[in-house]
Structures are given as C-alpha cells and as structure tokens.
Design a protein around this motif. Structure first.
Motif, PDB file in Angstrom:
ATOM      1  N   PHE A  86       0.838  -1.203   0.000  1.00 11.85           N
ATOM      2  CA  PHE A  86       0.000   0.000   0.000  1.00 11.85           C
ATOM      3  C   PHE A  86       0.871   1.251   0.000  1.00 11.85           C
ATOM      4  N   LYS A  87       1.880   1.302  -0.863  1.00  6.84           N
ATOM      5  CA  LYS A  87       2.772   2.461  -0.933  1.00  6.84           C
ATOM      6  C   LYS A  87       3.311   2.558  -2.354  1.00  6.84           C
ATOM      7  N   ALA A  88       3.159   3.727  -2.960  1.00  2.00           N
ATOM      8  CA  ALA A  88       3.699   3.933  -4.305  1.00  2.00           C
ATOM      9  C   ALA A  88       5.203   3.710  -4.274  1.00  2.00           C
ATOM     10  N   GLY A  89       5.673   2.828  -5.129  1.00  6.21           N
ATOM     11  CA  GLY A  89       7.100   2.519  -5.186  1.00  6.21           C
ATOM     12  C   GLY A  89       7.552   1.515  -4.153  1.00  6.21           C
ATOM     13  N   GLY A  90       6.631   0.945  -3.393  1.00  6.34           N
ATOM     14  CA  GLY A  90       6.980   0.021  -2.327  1.00  6.34           C
ATOM     15  C   GLY A  90       7.308  -1.391  -2.788  1.00  6.34           C
ATOM     16  N   ASN A  91       7.132  -1.666  -4.056  1.00  9.13           N
ATOM     17  CA  ASN A  91       7.395  -3.007  -4.579  1.00  9.13           C
ATOM     18  C   ASN A  91       8.593  -2.986  -5.519  1.00  9.13           C
ATOM     19  N   GLU A  92       9.293  -4.067  -5.559  1.00  7.96           N
ATOM     20  CA  GLU A  92      10.426  -4.218  -6.479  1.00  7.96           C
ATOM     21  C   GLU A  92       9.893  -4.811  -7.789  1.00  7.96           C
ATOM     22  N   ILE A  93       9.194  -3.988  -8.554  1.00 10.25           N
ATOM     23  CA  ILE A  93       8.594  -4.446  -9.802  1.00 10.25           C
ATOM     24  C   ILE A  93       9.575  -4.177 -10.934  1.00 10.25           C
ATOM     25  N   ASN A  94       9.792  -5.184 -11.765  1.00 11.06           N
ATOM     26  CA  ASN A  94      10.572  -4.976 -12.984  1.00 11.06           C
ATOM     27  C   ASN A  94       9.954  -5.826 -14.088  1.00 11.06           C
ATOM     28  N   MET A  95      10.391  -5.612 -15.307  1.00 10.97           N
ATOM     29  CA  MET A  95       9.775  -6.290 -16.448  1.00 10.97           C
ATOM     30  C   MET A  95       9.975  -7.806 -16.402  1.00 10.97           C
ATOM     31  N   LEU A  96      11.073  -8.285 -15.876  1.00 12.79           N
ATOM     32  CA  LEU A  96      11.264  -9.745 -15.783  1.00 12.79           C
ATOM     33  C   LEU A  96      10.187 -10.372 -14.900  1.00 12.79           C
ATOM     34  N   LYS A  97       9.883  -9.720 -13.786  1.00 14.21           N
ATOM     35  CA  LYS A  97       8.842 -10.239 -12.893  1.00 14.21           C
ATOM     36  C   LYS A  97       7.470 -10.191 -13.568  1.00 14.21           C
ATOM     37  N   ILE A  98       7.208  -9.110 -14.286  1.00 14.16           N
ATOM     38  CA  ILE A  98       5.918  -8.981 -14.975  1.00 14.16           C
ATOM     39  C   ILE A  98       5.783 -10.057 -16.044  1.00 14.16           C
ATOM     40  N   ILE A  99       6.836 -10.273 -16.825  1.00 11.46           N
ATOM     41  CA  ILE A  99       6.817 -11.314 -17.864  1.00 11.46           C
ATOM     42  C   ILE A  99       6.641 -12.698 -17.251  1.00 11.46           C
ATOM     43  N   ASP A 100       7.197 -12.895 -16.046  1.00  8.84           N
ATOM     44  CA  ASP A 100       7.054 -14.176 -15.336  1.00  8.84           C
ATOM     45  C   ASP A 100       5.699 -14.326 -14.650  1.00  8.84           C
ATOM     46  N   GLY A 101       4.813 -13.342 -14.799  1.00  5.00           N
ATOM     47  CA  GLY A 101       3.467 -13.452 -14.246  1.00  5.00           C
ATOM     48  C   GLY A 101       3.297 -12.887 -12.857  1.00  5.00           C
ATOM     49  N   GLU A 102       4.304 -12.186 -12.356  1.00  2.92           N
ATOM     50  CA  GLU A 102       4.177 -11.555 -11.048  1.00  2.92           C
ATOM     51  C   GLU A 102       3.611 -10.151 -11.204  1.00  2.92           C
ATOM     52  N   PHE A 103       3.108  -9.605 -10.121  1.00  4.11           N
ATOM     53  CA  PHE A 103       2.558  -8.249 -10.068  1.00  4.11           C
ATOM     54  C   PHE A 103       1.608  -8.014 -11.240  1.00  4.11           C
ATOM     55  N   CYS A 104       1.862  -7.016 -12.074  1.00  2.00           N
ATOM     56  CA  CYS A 104       0.975  -6.662 -13.195  1.00  2.00           C
ATOM     57  C   CYS A 104       0.818  -7.833 -14.166  1.00  2.00           C
ATOM     58  N   GLY A 105       1.857  -8.647 -14.287  1.00  2.00           N
ATOM     59  CA  GLY A 105       1.865  -9.764 -15.225  1.00  2.00           C
ATOM     60  C   GLY A 105       0.864 -10.859 -14.910  1.00  2.00           C
ATOM     61  N   ALA A 106       0.289 -10.840 -13.701  1.00  2.00           N
ATOM     62  CA  ALA A 106      -0.737 -11.829 -13.368  1.00  2.00           C
ATOM     63  C   ALA A 106      -1.954 -11.662 -14.275  1.00  2.00           C
ATOM     64  N   CYS A 107      -2.265 -10.433 -14.649  1.00  2.00           N
ATOM     65  CA  CYS A 107      -3.396 -10.166 -15.545  1.00  2.00           C
ATOM     66  C   CYS A 107      -2.939  -9.732 -16.933  1.00  2.00           C
ATOM     67  N   HIS A 108      -1.864  -8.957 -16.989  1.00  2.00           N
ATOM     68  CA  HIS A 108      -1.373  -8.471 -18.289  1.00  2.00           C
ATOM     69  C   HIS A 108      -0.499  -9.548 -18.918  1.00  2.00           C
ATOM     70  N   ASN A 109      -1.198 -10.574 -19.413  1.00  2.00           N
ATOM     71  CA  ASN A 109      -0.544 -11.758 -19.958  1.00  2.00           C
ATOM     72  C   ASN A 109      -0.996 -12.077 -21.384  1.00  2.00           C
ATOM     73  N   GLY A 110      -1.743 -11.176 -21.984  1.00  2.00           N
ATOM     74  CA  GLY A 110      -2.243 -11.398 -23.339  1.00  2.00           C
ATOM     75  C   GLY A 110      -3.556 -12.149 -23.387  1.00  2.00           C
ATOM     76  N   GLU A 111      -4.018 -12.640 -22.251  1.00  2.00           N
ATOM     77  CA  GLU A 111      -5.294 -13.349 -22.195  1.00  2.00           C
ATOM     78  C   GLU A 111      -6.335 -12.538 -21.422  1.00  2.00           C
ATOM     79  N   ILE A 112      -5.977 -12.113 -20.216  1.00  2.00           N
ATOM     80  CA  ILE A 112      -6.903 -11.319 -19.405  1.00  2.00           C
ATOM     81  C   ILE A 112      -6.845  -9.855 -19.852  1.00  2.00           C
ATOM     82  N   ALA A 113      -5.650  -9.350 -20.016  1.00  2.00           N
ATOM     83  CA  ALA A 113      -5.418  -7.974 -20.490  1.00  2.00           C
ATOM     84  C   ALA A 113      -4.212  -8.011 -21.420  1.00  2.00           C
ATOM     85  N   TRP A 114      -3.917  -6.877 -22.059  1.00  2.00           N
ATOM     86  CA  TRP A 114      -2.830  -6.868 -23.041  1.00  2.00           C
ATOM     87  C   TRP A 114      -1.529  -7.357 -22.418  1.00  2.00           C
TER      88      TRP A 114
END
Length: 151
Positions: A86-114
């Motif tokens: 619950f803090k802007a910038g409080g997560n260690e988000i990077n594109m590798l994690k997103i591509i691996d389905g973490e954080f935003c990548g859980a939904c932004h996977n080409g099936e649920i969202a772009w």
C-alpha cells in the motif's frame, strides 16, 4: 449500398456484414485514435506514477490508473493476492517479474489484459515524473509543512 442487407427470405440465413468494409472502418478509427494520442500522458488524480527503474532503463514512467482497476476489482485482488504494498514505489517491480506473471503480469498476460510487449500502454508518463500517488491528499497536506507552512 447498405452495410448489411437485413431483409430475409424464407429458408435463408441472415447475411453477414461486409467484413472488408468493417476492417477498413476499424483501420480508420485506429489511425484517428493513434494520431490523437499525446506524446506523454499526464497523470490524473489518484493515478500511481511508478518510476523506480523506468527512466534509468530508457523508458517513460508508468502511469497506473488505480481507480480504473479499483472499479473492477476489490482491493484484496491486487494488495493481498498479488502482493502489491500500500505504498507507491513500495514493490520491487521490474519487467522480468511482470513477464514471469508476477505483479501486473498476473493479468497483463495477453489473455486477461494486453501483454507486456505493448510497452507504451503502461510506460506513458511524461519524463521526470517521480514515483507517487498523483495529487493525493497526503501530498496536499504534507507539501505546505515541508515548505515551512507556506502554500
């Protein structure tokens, strides 16, 4: 000539729309929308600006439309199930994690969202924006205190 002849004779099926015309219309609409997109999106009230690593990697900051997502999902979906703090910038988000389905990548996977390949859909902020919740009440209340009590 009509877009679709809706008259039907006995035993006939309804005619299909003229797909070429429809595809042409979609193409024109896409060009109109693309031409009207600004070169850098301004964050609006309540958006989360994420710029922990973006500009250092040569990308624009991410503008996360929090209320757009909040209308569709309960808080627990992202903050409990996906682990967003619950803090802007409080997560260690990077594109590798997103591509691996973490954080935003859980939904932004080409099936649920772009999928993450559409970089400019998220990395759309004006360069120089700091990680923050844009125009939050906390910023409004804390800024005068930090400036010596003057607005």
């Amino acid at each position: 000539m009509a877009f679709c002849d809706v008259t039907k004779r006995e035993g006939e099926t309804m005619p299909k729309p003229r797909l070429r015309w429809l595809a042409g219309l979609a193409g024109v609409l896409l060009l109109v929308v693309a031409a009207g997109l600004p070169q850098g999106v301004r964050a609006e009230y309540g958006d989360v600006v994420i710029n922990n690593y973006s500009e250092a990697a040569g990308m624009r900051p991410v503008i996360f439309p929090h209320w757009f997502h909040r209308i569709r999902f309960r808080c627990k979906v992202c903050h409990a199930d996906l682990g967003f703090k619950f803090k802007a910038g409080g997560n260690e988000i990077n594109m590798l994690k997103i591509i691996d389905g973490e954080f935003c990548g859980a939904c932004h996977n080409g099936e649920i969202a772009w999928s993450p390949e559409n970089c400019n859909l998220c990395h759309s902020g004006k360069p120089g924006l700091k990680t923050q919740i844009h125009k939050s009440t906390v910023q409004t209340l804390v800024a005068p205190v930090q400036a010596g009590g003057k607005k």
